[in-house]
Design a protein around this motif. Structure first.
Motif, PDB file in Angstrom:
ATOM      1  N   LEU A   1       1.198   7.428  -7.017  1.00 48.00           N
ATOM      2  CA  LEU A   1       0.077   8.572  -6.815  1.00 48.00           C
ATOM      3  C   LEU A   1       0.882   9.835  -6.284  1.00 48.00           C
ATOM      4  O   LEU A   1       0.540  10.784  -5.949  1.00 48.00           O
ATOM      5  CB  LEU A   1      -0.980   8.077  -6.041  1.00 48.00           C
ATOM      6  CG  LEU A   1      -2.029   7.231  -6.590  1.00 48.00           C
ATOM      7  CD1 LEU A   1      -3.402   7.046  -5.613  1.00 48.00           C
ATOM      8  CD2 LEU A   1      -2.537   7.818  -8.006  1.00 48.00           C
TER       9      LEU A   1
ATOM     10  N   ASP B   1      -6.865   0.976  -6.131  1.00 49.66           N
ATOM     11  CA  ASP B   1      -5.670   0.915  -5.365  1.00 49.66           C
ATOM     12  C   ASP B   1      -5.193  -0.376  -5.766  1.00 49.66           C
ATOM     13  O   ASP B   1      -5.587  -1.420  -6.218  1.00 49.66           O
ATOM     14  CB  ASP B   1      -5.707   1.260  -3.744  1.00 49.66           C
ATOM     15  CG  ASP B   1      -6.516   0.316  -2.985  1.00 49.66           C
ATOM     16  OD1 ASP B   1      -6.836  -0.876  -3.558  1.00 49.66           O
ATOM     17  OD2 ASP B   1      -6.426   0.561  -1.603  1.00 49.66           O
TER      18      ASP B   1
ATOM     19  N   TYR C   1     -11.617   4.285  -5.616  1.00 44.81           N
ATOM     20  CA  TYR C   1     -11.731   5.438  -5.262  1.00 44.81           C
ATOM     21  C   TYR C   1     -12.198   6.355  -6.290  1.00 44.81           C
ATOM     22  O   TYR C   1     -12.376   5.925  -7.612  1.00 44.81           O
ATOM     23  CB  TYR C   1     -10.445   5.992  -4.953  1.00 44.81           C
ATOM     24  CG  TYR C   1      -9.894   5.323  -3.919  1.00 44.81           C
ATOM     25  CD1 TYR C   1      -9.478   5.953  -2.749  1.00 44.81           C
ATOM     26  CD2 TYR C   1      -8.964   4.202  -4.212  1.00 44.81           C
ATOM     27  CE1 TYR C   1      -8.817   5.143  -1.466  1.00 44.81           C
ATOM     28  CE2 TYR C   1      -8.476   3.424  -3.050  1.00 44.81           C
ATOM     29  CZ  TYR C   1      -8.378   3.790  -1.620  1.00 44.81           C
ATOM     30  OH  TYR C   1      -7.726   3.205  -0.822  1.00 44.81           O
TER      31      TYR C   1
ATOM     32  N   VAL D   1       0.125   8.264   5.043  1.00 51.56           N
ATOM     33  CA  VAL D   1       0.209   8.971   3.782  1.00 51.56           C
ATOM     34  C   VAL D   1      -0.377  10.110   3.484  1.00 51.56           C
ATOM     35  O   VAL D   1      -1.803  10.368   3.789  1.00 51.56           O
ATOM     36  CB  VAL D   1       0.310   8.272   2.527  1.00 51.56           C
ATOM     37  CG1 VAL D   1       1.562   6.936   2.936  1.00 51.56           C
ATOM     38  CG2 VAL D   1      -0.731   7.320   2.415  1.00 51.56           C
TER      39      VAL D   1
ATOM     40  N   LEU E   1      -2.776   3.809   6.708  1.00 48.43           N
ATOM     41  CA  LEU E   1      -2.509   2.422   6.022  1.00 48.43           C
ATOM     42  C   LEU E   1      -2.503   1.422   7.171  1.00 48.43           C
ATOM     43  O   LEU E   1      -1.704   1.033   7.751  1.00 48.43           O
ATOM     44  CB  LEU E   1      -1.519   2.285   5.064  1.00 48.43           C
ATOM     45  CG  LEU E   1      -1.522   3.610   4.032  1.00 48.43           C
ATOM     46  CD1 LEU E   1      -0.264   3.272   3.037  1.00 48.43           C
ATOM     47  CD2 LEU E   1      -2.758   3.348   3.390  1.00 48.43           C
TER      48      LEU E   1
ATOM     49  N   ALA F   1       0.682  -1.178   0.052  1.00 50.40           N
ATOM     50  CA  ALA F   1       0.148  -0.028  -0.134  1.00 50.40           C
ATOM     51  C   ALA F   1       0.885   1.099   0.108  1.00 50.40           C
ATOM     52  O   ALA F   1       0.557   2.238  -0.661  1.00 50.40           O
ATOM     53  CB  ALA F   1      -0.950  -0.025   1.104  1.00 50.40           C
ATOM     54  N   LYS F   2       1.721   1.064   0.808  1.00 49.31           N
ATOM     55  CA  LYS F   2       2.861   2.217   0.835  1.00 49.31           C
ATOM     56  C   LYS F   2       3.509   2.630  -0.491  1.00 49.31           C
ATOM     57  O   LYS F   2       3.588   3.947  -1.051  1.00 49.31           O
ATOM     58  CB  LYS F   2       4.031   1.915   2.027  1.00 49.31           C
ATOM     59  CG  LYS F   2       5.009   3.087   1.945  1.00 49.31           C
ATOM     60  CD  LYS F   2       6.014   2.756   2.981  1.00 49.31           C
ATOM     61  CE  LYS F   2       7.179   3.680   3.010  1.00 49.31           C
ATOM     62  NZ  LYS F   2       8.401   2.867   4.042  1.00 49.31           N
TER      63      LYS F   2
ATOM     64  N   TRP G   1       0.798   4.078  -2.967  1.00 39.50           N
ATOM     65  CA  TRP G   1       0.478   5.456  -2.792  1.00 39.50           C
ATOM     66  C   TRP G   1       1.570   6.380  -3.035  1.00 39.50           C
ATOM     67  O   TRP G   1       1.460   7.668  -3.571  1.00 39.50           O
ATOM     68  CB  TRP G   1      -0.133   5.861  -1.288  1.00 39.50           C
ATOM     69  CG  TRP G   1      -1.533   5.227  -1.079  1.00 39.50           C
ATOM     70  CD1 TRP G   1      -1.945   3.990  -0.656  1.00 39.50           C
ATOM     71  CD2 TRP G   1      -2.722   5.701  -1.688  1.00 39.50           C
ATOM     72  NE1 TRP G   1      -3.232   3.983  -0.764  1.00 39.50           N
ATOM     73  CE2 TRP G   1      -3.775   4.967  -1.307  1.00 39.50           C
ATOM     74  CE3 TRP G   1      -2.798   7.035  -2.308  1.00 39.50           C
ATOM     75  CZ2 TRP G   1      -5.156   5.310  -1.661  1.00 39.50           C
ATOM     76  CZ3 TRP G   1      -4.272   7.254  -2.907  1.00 39.50           C
ATOM     77  CH2 TRP G   1      -5.277   6.440  -2.559  1.00 39.50           C
ATOM     78  N   THR G   2       2.649   6.021  -2.656  1.00 43.24           N
ATOM     79  CA  THR G   2       3.890   7.038  -2.702  1.00 43.24           C
ATOM     80  C   THR G   2       4.468   6.988  -4.288  1.00 43.24           C
ATOM     81  O   THR G   2       4.959   7.972  -4.782  1.00 43.24           O
ATOM     82  CB  THR G   2       5.112   6.842  -1.901  1.00 43.24           C
ATOM     83  OG1 THR G   2       5.253   5.210  -2.070  1.00 43.24           O
ATOM     84  CG2 THR G   2       4.758   6.766  -0.343  1.00 43.24           C
TER      85      THR G   2
ATOM     86  N   PHE H   1       2.264  10.611  -3.310  1.00 47.57           N
ATOM     87  CA  PHE H   1       2.022  10.666  -1.938  1.00 47.57           C
ATOM     88  C   PHE H   1       3.104  10.818  -1.119  1.00 47.57           C
ATOM     89  O   PHE H   1       4.198  10.219  -1.785  1.00 47.57           O
ATOM     90  CB  PHE H   1       0.840   9.732  -1.313  1.00 47.57           C
ATOM     91  CG  PHE H   1      -0.554  10.246  -1.429  1.00 47.57           C
ATOM     92  CD1 PHE H   1      -1.457  10.143  -0.868  1.00 47.57           C
ATOM     93  CD2 PHE H   1      -1.002  10.545  -2.766  1.00 47.57           C
ATOM     94  CE1 PHE H   1      -2.868  10.477  -0.525  1.00 47.57           C
ATOM     95  CE2 PHE H   1      -2.435  10.914  -2.896  1.00 47.57           C
ATOM     96  CZ  PHE H   1      -3.230  10.744  -1.976  1.00 47.57           C
TER      97      PHE H   1
END
Length: 126
Positions: free
Chosen positions: A26, A114, A120, A45, A57, A18-19, A22-23, A28
């Motif tokens: 996307l 995701d 989303y 995040v 998360l 997940a980290k 998102w980083t 983040f």
């Protein structure tokens, strides 16, 4: 009384995946990350260093162990952008699964998934 939305918990299958989603996909930033025992960490995040609201998360299986009656289904989250076309193209380039870019009388938006297949919605706010 309530000034801001502080955190939204996203229950995930794997915090590191997940980290990374998102980083890396996307853009983040990790806003906070701290071990909280041998099998868990607190991981937040956000879209930028200046943004107050973050996604926590949180590992689904750890939550189920901590609280068997907890609802770990995915929340409905709507995110905001001022340039939907650029965001749509960048997500596609980053191999994010995106839905159709919808142009509605009240604005433009599209859905995306995701790393765990959760939906989303990204909406343009000008």
């Amino acid at each position: 009384m309530i000034d801001k939305i502080s955190k939204i918990t996203l229950f995930v299958n794997n915090q590191e995946e997940a980290k990374k989603f998102w980083t890396e996909k996307l853009n983040f930033e990790v806003k906070f990350e701290k071990p909280m025992g041998p099998d868990m960490k607190w991981l937040e995040v956000g879209p930028s260093e200046n943004e107050f609201t973050t996604f926590v998360l949180y590992d689904k299986n750890i939550m189920k162990t901590q609280n068997p009656s907890a609802n770990v289904s995915h929340p409905n989250v709507i995110l905001s952008t001022t340039d939907i076309d650029s965001a749509f193209n960048q997500m596609k380039e980053n191999e994010v699964e995106v839905g159709e870019l919808m142009r509605m009388p009240y604005g433009k938006m599209f859905s995306f998934k995701d790393q765990d297949g959760n939906d989303y919605l990204l909406r343009e706010d000008k």
